[in-house]
Motif scaffolding. Structure first.
Motif, PDB file in Angstrom:
ATOM      1  N   UNK A   1       0.815  -1.209   0.000  1.00  0.00           N
ATOM      2  CA  UNK A   1       0.000   0.000   0.000  1.00  0.00           C
ATOM      3  C   UNK A   1       0.848   1.258   0.000  1.00  0.00           C
ATOM      4  N   UNK A   2       1.927   1.276   0.802  1.00  0.00           N
ATOM      5  CA  UNK A   2       2.796   2.444   0.835  1.00  0.00           C
ATOM      6  C   UNK A   2       3.569   2.579  -0.475  1.00  0.00           C
ATOM      7  N   UNK A   3       3.921   1.455  -1.099  1.00  0.00           N
ATOM      8  CA  UNK A   3       4.583   1.505  -2.411  1.00  0.00           C
ATOM      9  C   UNK A   3       3.666   2.162  -3.433  1.00  0.00           C
ATOM     10  N   UNK A   4       2.381   1.810  -3.404  1.00  0.00           N
ATOM     11  CA  UNK A   4       1.422   2.428  -4.323  1.00  0.00           C
ATOM     12  C   UNK A   4       1.322   3.925  -4.085  1.00  0.00           C
ATOM     13  N   UNK A   5       1.249   4.330  -2.827  1.00  0.00           N
ATOM     14  CA  UNK A   5       1.131   5.755  -2.506  1.00  0.00           C
ATOM     15  C   UNK A   5       2.367   6.520  -2.966  1.00  0.00           C
ATOM     16  N   UNK A   6       3.542   6.007  -2.605  1.00  0.00           N
ATOM     17  CA  UNK A   6       4.786   6.700  -2.972  1.00  0.00           C
ATOM     18  C   UNK A   6       4.949   6.724  -4.487  1.00  0.00           C
ATOM     19  N   UNK A   7       4.689   5.617  -5.150  1.00  0.00           N
ATOM     20  CA  UNK A   7       4.838   5.568  -6.596  1.00  0.00           C
ATOM     21  C   UNK A   7       3.957   6.581  -7.303  1.00  0.00           C
ATOM     22  N   UNK A   8       2.670   6.683  -6.891  1.00  0.00           N
ATOM     23  CA  UNK A   8       1.765   7.641  -7.520  1.00  0.00           C
ATOM     24  C   UNK A   8       2.207   9.080  -7.277  1.00  0.00           C
ATOM     25  N   UNK A   9       2.607   9.386  -6.042  1.00  0.00           N
ATOM     26  CA  UNK A   9       3.014  10.756  -5.736  1.00  0.00           C
ATOM     27  C   UNK A   9       4.305  11.132  -6.474  1.00  0.00           C
ATOM     28  N   UNK A  10       5.265  10.202  -6.539  1.00  0.00           N
ATOM     29  CA  UNK A  10       6.520  10.502  -7.236  1.00  0.00           C
ATOM     30  C   UNK A  10       6.262  10.666  -8.735  1.00  0.00           C
ATOM     31  N   UNK A  11       5.421   9.821  -9.321  1.00  0.00           N
ATOM     32  CA  UNK A  11       5.109   9.955 -10.744  1.00  0.00           C
ATOM     33  C   UNK A  11       4.487  11.316 -11.039  1.00  0.00           C
ATOM     34  N   UNK A  12       3.533  11.731 -10.219  1.00  0.00           N
ATOM     35  CA  UNK A  12       2.906  13.036 -10.436  1.00  0.00           C
ATOM     36  C   UNK A  12       3.919  14.167 -10.256  1.00  0.00           C
ATOM     37  N   UNK A  13       4.785  14.011  -9.264  1.00  0.00           N
ATOM     38  CA  UNK A  13       5.785  15.061  -9.043  1.00  0.00           C
ATOM     39  C   UNK A  13       6.764  15.146 -10.215  1.00  0.00           C
ATOM     40  N   UNK A  14       7.174  14.002 -10.762  1.00  0.00           N
ATOM     41  CA  UNK A  14       8.067  14.018 -11.920  1.00  0.00           C
ATOM     42  C   UNK A  14       7.389  14.669 -13.121  1.00  0.00           C
ATOM     43  N   UNK A  15       6.085  14.350 -13.327  1.00  0.00           N
ATOM     44  CA  UNK A  15       5.356  14.980 -14.433  1.00  0.00           C
ATOM     45  C   UNK A  15       5.301  16.490 -14.260  1.00  0.00           C
TER      46      UNK A  15
END
Length: 565
Positions: free
Chosen positions: A426-440
């Motif tokens: 669950x934390x991997x999903x949260x971090x992955x989504x937030x990092x992807x949005x931040x990179x975009x």
């Protein structure tokens, strides 16, 4: 030679169409009610006419007996066909239309009769009750046939009974009145039947339109097919009535929405709570292939209105497809990063080859050490701060992707996360989504940078992801967590506006929160708080190494040397 087709046998029975059966049954009911009502009306009518005739006869008899001259003449004159009693009785009979008016003495001898030859004879019926002082009404048969009769005693001036008066009304006249009333009754019954038939036809026509002129067997077959189809398809189906209440759920809809039969008869808001899924089912969000999130499932919904004012919504589970889409995005990013690394590796190999050909061996060794050291430093920087292997591997991979996109991914010095996560995925999903949005958001900006801070406070994990992008306006900081809301164009293989919504749902499922604010450099800062994200610490166990004696200084120095080598 052609064969003659077999003759079709005439089949008797009810018609197959609903329209015809309903019309036939309603006509039968209307005809039965008309006949029953007519019969129920005729039965008391006959009794009522008989009673009226008897009361009329009794009234004529009472009026005749009330004349004092008749009683005195019965006492003083003989019973003659031309006597005064006969004349008075005949006058009364003709005036009233009675069948007969008979005056008799206490012996039962007639003093008057429509047939003159019967005067002076004994009456054919027993006058005992009338001579005893009683008044009688009855239907009886005598010398003049069946009549409605009334008999009363005849009193003289001293109020002594000297005879009786019997008056009869021809029963044929009573029957004639009854028969005369029957055509009128049938006319009313026929009119009522015609109105009932017209109403039955109108109702049947309405039933015909609503049932699309199907037979009962067709409707039964359609219902059976519908049940089999609804419970056999792998799409969720939710039917709503014109009031917006759920009236049907198939098995797949129950599974996808996480609700049961208790939702039937309730609105989507009552059954599902506030959210985009309820808005889609209620029709407040319009469009085709609407993406929504229910729990951990990504659903694609379509809503179609029905002719009766309701609607039918279909739901498809797109969770696996969405995950594949995200994995495809990550794969594309990794492929681009590998392609860039391959190009960079080729350049480095050419550089190394040139140094070796120039016999600059020391410079070659130093160059290789710097390249290896940079990659090792990145991995060590992550793993020494984040002990969970899944999350550490995610950030190392994201750092490679970020470098290819020209963004520096930095793990904050305040980051400390022990390997005690209750729900690492669950934390991997949260971090992955937030990092992807931040990179975009940060990609393409000068000095692009994304910083990840992940620390613990007791058993609570606090995650912050900052970027140097344009930031999020205040009025849109809640909209970014809405399902389907996005400022970016959706790729062909999946929708947009799901990542941040999923982040908030995962956080709220663990009793936490997800918010967004402004970072120090002007970009966006996402903060996720997850209470009880870490498991409770276990008491430290004594290891065999702790029970061994301490190493001497030379031995420790030798062990350290061996470890470094």
């Amino acid at each position: 030679m052609s064969r003659t087709p077999p003759a079709r046998r005439l089949r008797l029975g009810l018609p197959r169409r609903v329209f015809s059966q309903v019309l036939l049954m309603q006509l039968a009911i209307a005809a039965g009610v008309a006949v029953l009502a007519t019969g129920l009306f005729l039965a008391p009518l006959s009794n009522q006419l008989d009673d009226q005739a008897m009361r009329r006869a009794l009234a004529i008899a009472q009026t005749t007996a009330a004349e004092p001259e008749i009683a005195e003449q019965v006492k003083d004159t003989p019973p003659l066909p031309s006597g005064p009693v006969q004349k008075e009785a005949e006058r009364i009979r003709k005036a009233t239309g009675a069948e007969y008016v008979v005056v008799l003495d206490w012996r039962g001898v007639r003093w008057s009769h429509p047939t003159r030859s019967e005067v002076g004879r004994i009456v054919s019926t027993d006058p005992g009750q009338a001579l005893a002082g009683k008044e009688i009404m009855q239907i009886d048969s005598g010398t003049l046939g069946r009549t409605a009769r009334g008999k009363v005693p005849l009193y003289d001036s001293r109020h002594e009974i000297v005879g009786a008066v019997s008056v009869g009304i021809a029963y044929d006249s009573v029957r004639a009145r009854l028969i005369h009333a029957i055509p009128g009754l049938f006319a009313y019954a026929g009119g009522a039947l015609a109105v009932g038939a017209l109403a039955a036809w109108l109702i049947s026509r309405r039933v015909q339109r609503q049932t699309r002129d199907l037979a009962f067997s067709d409707i039964s077959g359609l219902l059976a097919e519908r049940e089999a189809m609804l419970h056999g398809i792998r799409e969720g189906v939710v039917a709503l009535d014109r009031a917006g209440r759920v009236r049907l759920l198939n098995d797949e809809a129950r599974r996808l929405l996480g609700i049961g039969d208790e939702a039937v008869g309730r609105s989507p808001d009552e059954a599902l709570g506030d959210g985009r899924t309820a808005d889609v089912l209620a029709g407040r969000v319009t469009g085709t292939d609407l993406v929504t999130v229910r729990g951990q499932r990504v659903l694609v919904a379509n809503r179609m209105p029905t002719d009766d004012g309701g609607a039918v919504a279909t739901l498809r589970d797109r969770t696996e497809l969405e995950q594949l889409g995200r994995e495809l995005d990550s794969t594309h990013g990794l492929i681009d990063a590998l392609r860039a690394q391959d190009h960079e590796h080729a350049n480095r190999m050419h550089t190394l080859l040139g140094l070796l050909e120039l016999e600059m061996y020391e410079d070659a060794v130093e160059f290789v050490g710097e390249v290896v050291g940079d990659h090792r430093a990145t991995a060590e920087q992550v793993t020494e701060k984040i002990e969970d292997p899944l999350l550490a591997a995610l950030l190392v991979g994201k750092a490679t992707v970020a470098a290819e996109r020209g963004v520096a991914l930095w793990v904050s010095d305040r980051t400390r996360l022990p390997d005690r996560l209750v729900d690492p995925s669950g934390l991997v999903t949260i971090v992955g989504n937030l990092v992807d949005n931040a990179l975009d958001a940060a990609a393409g900006a000068p000095h692009a940078r994304v910083e990840v801070e992940l620390r613990t406070e007791g058993r609570t994990a606090v995650l912050r992801v900052r970027d140097t992008g344009p930031g999020i306006p205040v009025e849109q900081r809640e909209l970014v967590f809405t399902e389907g809301w996005s400022t970016k164009e959706a790729p062909a293989h999946r929708g947009r506006g799901l990542g941040l919504s999923l982040v908030r749902k995962l956080a709220e499922r663990q009793g936490g929160s997800a918010t967004v604010g402004e970072a120090g450099g002007g970009g966006a800062e996402f903060t996720v708080v997850l209470p009880d994200a870490l498991a409770e610490t276990q008491p430290a166990l004594t290891t065999p190494a702790e029970t061994q004696p301490a190493l001497t200084a030379p031995a420790a120095q030798q062990a350290a040397t061996e470890e470094e080598s």
